[in-house]
Design a protein around this motif. Structure first.
Motif, short mmCIF file in Angstrom:
data_model
loop_
_atom_site.label_atom_id
_atom_site.label_comp_id
_atom_site.label_asym_id
_atom_site.label_seq_id
_atom_site.Cartn_x
_atom_site.Cartn_y
_atom_site.Cartn_z
N GLU A 1 -17.04 -13.43 -31.91
CA GLU A 1 -16.54 -14.41 -32.87
C GLU A 1 -15.40 -15.24 -32.26
O GLU A 1 -15.28 -16.43 -32.52
CB GLU A 1 -16.06 -13.70 -34.14
CG GLU A 1 -15.47 -14.60 -35.20
CD GLU A 1 -16.46 -15.59 -35.82
OE1 GLU A 1 -16.05 -16.36 -36.69
OE2 GLU A 1 -17.65 -15.59 -35.42
N ARG B 1 -15.11 -16.09 -29.14
CA ARG B 1 -15.72 -17.09 -28.25
C ARG B 1 -16.29 -18.26 -29.06
O ARG B 1 -16.17 -19.42 -28.66
CB ARG B 1 -16.81 -16.44 -27.41
CG ARG B 1 -16.25 -15.54 -26.30
CD ARG B 1 -17.33 -14.79 -25.58
NE ARG B 1 -16.76 -13.95 -24.53
CZ ARG B 1 -17.39 -12.92 -23.99
NH1 ARG B 1 -18.61 -12.60 -24.39
NH2 ARG B 1 -16.81 -12.20 -23.05
N ARG B 2 -16.92 -17.95 -30.20
CA ARG B 2 -17.47 -19.00 -31.04
C ARG B 2 -16.36 -19.91 -31.58
O ARG B 2 -16.46 -21.14 -31.52
CB ARG B 2 -18.25 -18.40 -32.21
CG ARG B 2 -18.97 -19.42 -33.10
CD ARG B 2 -19.65 -18.77 -34.28
NE ARG B 2 -18.72 -18.52 -35.36
CZ ARG B 2 -18.42 -19.41 -36.31
NH1 ARG B 2 -18.98 -20.60 -36.30
NH2 ARG B 2 -17.58 -19.10 -37.28
N LYS C 1 -14.72 -22.06 -28.86
CA LYS C 1 -15.57 -23.19 -28.48
C LYS C 1 -15.46 -24.32 -29.49
O LYS C 1 -15.45 -25.51 -29.14
CB LYS C 1 -17.02 -22.70 -28.37
CG LYS C 1 -17.99 -23.74 -27.84
CD LYS C 1 -19.38 -23.14 -27.69
CE LYS C 1 -20.37 -24.17 -27.18
NZ LYS C 1 -21.74 -23.60 -27.05
N ASP D 1 -20.93 -25.67 -35.34
CA ASP D 1 -21.55 -25.08 -34.16
C ASP D 1 -22.99 -25.58 -33.99
O ASP D 1 -23.45 -26.45 -34.73
CB ASP D 1 -21.48 -23.54 -34.22
CG ASP D 1 -22.24 -22.96 -35.42
OD1 ASP D 1 -23.11 -23.66 -35.96
OD2 ASP D 1 -21.96 -21.81 -35.79
N GLU D 2 -23.69 -25.00 -33.01
CA GLU D 2 -25.04 -25.49 -32.69
C GLU D 2 -26.04 -25.25 -33.84
O GLU D 2 -27.09 -25.89 -33.89
CB GLU D 2 -25.56 -24.83 -31.40
CG GLU D 2 -25.58 -23.31 -31.42
CD GLU D 2 -24.26 -22.70 -30.93
OE1 GLU D 2 -24.27 -21.49 -30.65
OE2 GLU D 2 -23.26 -23.43 -30.84
#
Length: 505
Positions: free
Chosen positions: A153, A155-156, A159, A294-295
């Motif tokens: 989490e 890292r998410r 980013k 996010d993606e």
């Protein structure tokens, strides 16, 4: 005469017996004191080290200190001098320069690291070393902050927030606001008829700048309330986590709840504007965090945004104010550095087209010498340590770091190590002209790895703009240039940085 002689001898003998008895009592007391002292000094060793059993490698050299207190009294003594590295010097003088020591501080058995390769190894290995800050930090930063979330989490989130914090587009957008406030505060200080306490003035200035960057415009009354609450909040971060009225942590927890309420009200206002299709105008950090996805098209929820903003304000507050303080102090105290840095700024401004008003990002990127000034300031403005915790037993340099023990990457000691930096106590920006000679891990003012401070570029931007306008238009005189130091998140002058500003242009 014989009877008198005998009586005299009897009295002398009695006196000798009394003295012997007194010396026996003294010896017993001293022996008892020595035993109690030895016993108490061994309690932590027996409790924390003894119960580990046999390890593959020995624990590092060191001392576990007193029961409950550990070595905090020794550390506090060093902090009162303004230089926490004195504690490291004590360990080196007693146990040799191993670069790794065991101790007990901040209520936990701990391993201190103060060698570049060791610190870098720990800070970049998140699978083995998690965060190890005191309990008060975890409770006050919130469940959804970068301090508390799990590795995936984190890292998410990192980013998602890197662009709003450090992206070139965002940085360029913040320049005008930072510039306007810097000029306003410098002019205000120069207009004062008496010396100012620069520590307090910079706290006000950097808090106003960062609050506006993160939240945008807020009412003056709200800003004043936020300023007071934030002071209470900051004081609780390293205090014992005792949630009882009257204790610092309890007051900080109440301040956190009120601050979050303010941030959420701004969030609701921003979202209401978006729904009503009102023109948003200039975007601030909170706008960028609302918009980011996010993606998978997933947005940050309100709790994430509120915790991220509060912890980012907290992390940036001390770094910005203390960095700006020592940047100004070092420039004012080193005429040759001041002259060279000023000449660079004047040359950059002289190339500016007549239609341009104020700084732009391209100019800041040309400030090569000033960037070295900032790096040198960051090297000398020592933070205490970065806290980690061993998730498993780890072997480093022939020593064992036990599972569950805190690991303190003491970067400040590395930044002032004479074997790495020649004459480390001298403020010398020119040392950064040949960075290739520096060891990996020898300069990590913002940490390393995935936990590298996500707002490091924003922090350096604020400090650079402060120094740019100071160099071009102001002079600063310290009232007590030999003022002793004390330590509070960074070394601070005991006179609170009493200075007099004058405007030169």
């Amino acid at each position: 005469q014989g009877r008198i002689r005998a009586e005299w001898d009897r009295k002398v003998q009695k006196k000798k017996m009394e003295l012997n008895f007194l010396w026996q009592i003294v010896a017993v007391l001293l022996g008892g004191y020595a035993f109690v002292f030895w016993f108490l000094k061994k309690v932590n060793e027996w409790y924390y080290v003894g119960r580990l059993g046999k390890t593959e490698f020995p624990l590092p050299p060191g001392d576990m200190g007193w029961p409950f207190l550990g070595n905090m009294l020794s550390l506090f003594k060093c902090l009162r001098t303004g230089d926490p590295n004195h504690y490291i010097h004590h360990l080196i003088s007693r146990y040799g320069k191993t670069g790794i020591y065991k101790t007990h501080i901040f209520g936990r058995p701990s391993i201190i690291l103060c060698r570049p390769e060791l610190n870098r190894r720990v800070l970049t290995n998140e699978e083995t070393f998690g965060l190890g800050y005191p309990k008060s930090v975890f409770l006050l930063t919130g469940e959804k902050s970068l301090h508390n979330v799990m590795v995936a989490e984190h890292r998410r989130l990192r980013k998602l927030i890197t662009s709003p914090l450090n992206g070139q587009e965002a940085i360029a957008m913040y320049i005008k606001h930072i510039e306007k406030n810097v000029i306003q505060f410098l002019d205000e200080w120069a207009s004062m008829k008496k010396p100012i306490e620069l520590v307090e003035e910079l706290k006000k200035a950097t808090f106003k700048i960062t609050t506006f960057v993160f939240l945008g415009y807020i009412k003056e009354s709200t800003f004043r309330a936020t300023d007071t609450l934030f002071t209470d909040y900051r004081r609780g971060l390293m205090a014992p986590a005792i949630n009882i009225p009257g204790f610092t942590f309890h007051k900080a927890l109440k301040a956190r709840n009120k601050l979050l309420k303010i941030i959420r009200s701004v969030l609701e206002e921003k979202k209401a504007m978006a729904k009503s299709n009102e023109p948003e105008g200039k975007k601030y950090m909170i706008d960028l965090l609302i918009d980011v996805e996010d993606e998978d098209g997933k947005h940050l929820d309100d709790e994430h945004i509120a915790d991220l903003i509060l912890t980012s304000l907290s992390a940036g507050f001390d770094g910005l104010s203390m960095g700006s303080l020592w940047g100004l102090m070092h420039l004012a105290g080193n005429p040759q550095v001041f002259k060279k840095a000023t000449e660079e700024q004047e040359e950059i401004v002289s190339r500016r087209p007549s239609t341009q008003k104020g700084l732009i990002l391209a100019e800041i990127k040309q400030m090569h010498y000033l960037a070295k000034v900032v790096d040198e300031m960051l090297r000398m403005t020592n933070t205490l340590a970065l806290f980690r915790k061993a998730k498993i037993d780890v072997s480093i340099n022939g020593y064992t770091i036990p599972k569950g023990w805190n690991v303190l990457a003491w970067n400040g000691a590395i930044h002032m190590d004479p074997t790495i930096y020649e004459n480390p106590k001298n403020f010398d920006p020119s040392r950064w002209e040949n960075m290739s000679v520096k060891q990996p891990g020898a300069f990590m003012p913002f940490g390393a790895g995935t936990r590298l401070c996500p707002g490091n570029e924003l922090a350096k931007l604020v400090m650079t703009i402060f120094l740019h306008y100071f160099l071009l238009n102001y002079k600063m005189e310290r009232i007590n240039p030999e003022s002793p130091l004390y330590y509070e998140q960074a070394p601070l002058p005991l006179d609170n940085g009493l200075v007099r500003f004058t405007k030169t242009t």
